[in-house]
Design a protein around this motif. Structure first.
Motif, PDB file in Angstrom:
ATOM      1  N   GLY A 158     -10.740 -49.939  22.751  1.00 44.13           N
ATOM      2  CA  GLY A 158     -12.093 -50.495  22.850  1.00 44.13           C
ATOM      3  C   GLY A 158     -13.088 -49.491  23.397  1.00 44.13           C
ATOM      4  N   TRP A 159     -12.663 -48.770  24.445  1.00 44.57           N
ATOM      5  CA  TRP A 159     -13.553 -47.746  25.011  1.00 44.57           C
ATOM      6  C   TRP A 159     -13.820 -46.632  24.002  1.00 44.57           C
ATOM      7  CZ3 TRP A 159     -16.963 -46.538  28.561  1.00 44.57           C
ATOM      8  CH2 TRP A 159     -17.255 -45.196  28.802  1.00 44.57           C
ATOM      9  N   ARG A 162     -19.744 -44.715  19.259  1.00 41.46           N
ATOM     10  CA  ARG A 162     -20.645 -45.452  18.365  1.00 41.46           C
ATOM     11  C   ARG A 162     -21.785 -44.574  17.841  1.00 41.46           C
ATOM     12  NH1 ARG A 162     -21.890 -46.204  23.485  1.00 41.46           N
ATOM     13  NH2 ARG A 162     -24.055 -46.496  24.195  1.00 41.46           N
ATOM     14  N   ARG A 163     -22.163 -43.546  18.600  1.00 44.20           N
ATOM     15  CA  ARG A 163     -23.240 -42.661  18.181  1.00 44.20           C
ATOM     16  C   ARG A 163     -22.713 -41.346  17.594  1.00 44.20           C
ATOM     17  NH1 ARG A 163     -27.258 -43.288  23.467  1.00 44.20           N
ATOM     18  NH2 ARG A 163     -27.670 -45.545  23.225  1.00 44.20           N
ATOM     19  N   HIS A 164     -21.425 -41.265  17.453  1.00 43.99           N
ATOM     20  CA  HIS A 164     -20.810 -40.031  16.926  1.00 43.99           C
ATOM     21  C   HIS A 164     -19.779 -40.401  15.851  1.00 43.99           C
ATOM     22  CE1 HIS A 164     -22.658 -37.922  20.322  1.00 43.99           C
ATOM     23  NE2 HIS A 164     -22.174 -38.877  21.097  1.00 43.99           N
ATOM     24  N   PRO A 165     -20.233 -40.916  14.739  1.00 48.20           N
ATOM     25  CA  PRO A 165     -19.304 -41.378  13.699  1.00 48.20           C
ATOM     26  C   PRO A 165     -18.360 -40.293  13.181  1.00 48.20           C
ATOM     27  CG  PRO A 165     -21.566 -41.257  12.868  1.00 48.20           C
ATOM     28  CD  PRO A 165     -21.639 -41.103  14.346  1.00 48.20           C
ATOM     29  N   SER A 166     -18.801 -39.047  13.219  1.00 43.13           N
ATOM     30  CA  SER A 166     -17.938 -37.968  12.716  1.00 43.13           C
ATOM     31  C   SER A 166     -16.711 -37.747  13.598  1.00 43.13           C
ATOM     32  CB  SER A 166     -18.730 -36.664  12.605  1.00 43.13           C
ATOM     33  OG  SER A 166     -19.182 -36.242  13.878  1.00 43.13           O
ATOM     34  N   LEU A 167     -16.773 -38.247  14.841  1.00 42.86           N
ATOM     35  CA  LEU A 167     -15.648 -38.058  15.762  1.00 42.86           C
ATOM     36  C   LEU A 167     -14.655 -39.218  15.742  1.00 42.86           C
ATOM     37  CD1 LEU A 167     -17.054 -36.544  19.096  1.00 42.86           C
ATOM     38  CD2 LEU A 167     -15.412 -35.524  17.540  1.00 42.86           C
ATOM     39  N   ARG A 168     -15.032 -40.328  15.117  1.00 47.17           N
ATOM     40  CA  ARG A 168     -14.194 -41.522  15.219  1.00 47.17           C
ATOM     41  C   ARG A 168     -12.797 -41.301  14.670  1.00 47.17           C
ATOM     42  NH1 ARG A 168     -18.827 -45.574  12.913  1.00 47.17           N
ATOM     43  NH2 ARG A 168     -20.178 -45.548  14.775  1.00 47.17           N
ATOM     44  N   VAL A 169     -12.722 -40.780  13.461  1.00 49.25           N
ATOM     45  CA  VAL A 169     -11.400 -40.610  12.840  1.00 49.25           C
ATOM     46  C   VAL A 169     -10.537 -39.617  13.613  1.00 49.25           C
ATOM     47  CG1 VAL A 169     -10.185 -39.827  10.779  1.00 49.25           C
ATOM     48  CG2 VAL A 169     -12.156 -41.337  10.562  1.00 49.25           C
ATOM     49  N   PRO A 170     -11.016 -38.399  13.918  1.00 46.92           N
ATOM     50  CA  PRO A 170     -10.140 -37.473  14.647  1.00 46.92           C
ATOM     51  C   PRO A 170      -9.726 -37.971  16.023  1.00 46.92           C
ATOM     52  CG  PRO A 170     -12.340 -36.528  14.345  1.00 46.92           C
ATOM     53  CD  PRO A 170     -12.281 -37.750  13.506  1.00 46.92           C
TER      54      PRO A 170
END
Length: 267
Positions: free
Chosen positions: A93-94, A100-108
């Motif tokens: 969750g954290w 939320r403001r860095h979508p490019s980092l979500r997957v990695p």
């Protein structure tokens, strides 16, 4: 005992998996540099810390009756008191919220964290299986407080909580009332208090001075059990099933809540 120096193997497994997850996140996220983007490895570490905090708070709330008797023990984070599902959910969750403001980092970041969690699960399971299959209640010759010789292996038949201690050890002295209370509350378990390296007079003086009513206090003056089990520090408490196979271990002082948590898993 499965440890690296004074560090228990379960902690080593966590640290190794954390470093692998952080390394994956750092390498993956750096392949497409974005200006002013936060560190992927740092986000993985943040997820672990937030998860551990939430898991600890959840455990304290669920076991508050035990902690209320000794509020200071809430700060003993090494007692093993964490709710793993809460740790995982809170960390995820954290991670989602902080990215939320860095979508490019979500997957990695999320994939690295999930990889680390999966490796931790596999490593913990493998360590538990190795312990159960290779470490057993040792056949060590000891004596009771009347000087009668005993074989430690005679306690096979029901779960055993083996506490290795010495009267000069401060944490040993502090945890003794917790173990004494647990021995009274759980007659279905066999508690064995195996003193390491001290004489009968020294142990008797300690028990009298502390007014401890303990059953199965045994003496191992040459500290043979510590040698066989690879114990390097006291107190050390080992939890064996009814077949004498090691199921869990704890290095250092036990709290009431932490001990009860381990006993629930032992039964």
């Amino acid at each position: 005992m499965p440890s690296v120096g004074p560090v228990p193997m379960p902690v080593v497994v966590i640290l190794v998996c954390l470093l692998l997850a952080m390394g994956i996140a750092r390498l993956w996220s750096s392949r497409q540099p974005v200006p002013q983007r936060p560190s992927g490895a740092g986000r993985v570490l943040d997820m672990l810390l937030v998860g551990l905090l939430c898991g600890r708070v959840s455990f304290i709330v669920a076991n508050f009756a035990f902690y209320r008797e000794a509020p200071w023990s809430m700060l003993q984070i090494a007692d093993g008191g964490y709710h793993v599902p809460v740790v995982l959910v809170a960390a995820l969750g954290w991670g989602l919220w902080s990215l939320r403001r860095h979508p490019s980092l979500r997957v990695p970041v999320l994939c690295s964290a999930l990889a680390g969690a999966a490796l931790w699960g596999l490593g913990s399971y493998g360590l538990a299986q190795w312990q159960a299959n290779t470490l057993s209640l040792p056949a060590v010759q000891v004596v009771d407080l009347q000087g009668k010789p005993l074989d430690l292996a005679q306690f096979h038949g029901k779960p055993v909580v083996l506490n290795l201690w010495a009267s000069w050890c401060g944490p040993c002295r502090r945890e003794m009332p917790v173990l004494a209370q647990a021995q009274q509350a759980h007659p279905e378990l066999q508690f064995v208090f195996l003193n390491q390296g001290e004489s009968l007079d020294e142990v008797q003086q300690f028990l009298t001075a502390e007014r401890l009513a303990l059953r199965d206090v045994l003496l191992d003056e040459p500290a043979a059990a510590s040698t066989v089990l690879g114990v390097r520090a006291y107190p050390s408490t080992l939890f064996f099933d009814a077949q004498g196979r090691l199921q869990d271990l704890h290095l250092g002082e036990l709290t009431h809540a932490g001990l009860e948590h381990k006993l629930r898993r032992l039964r």
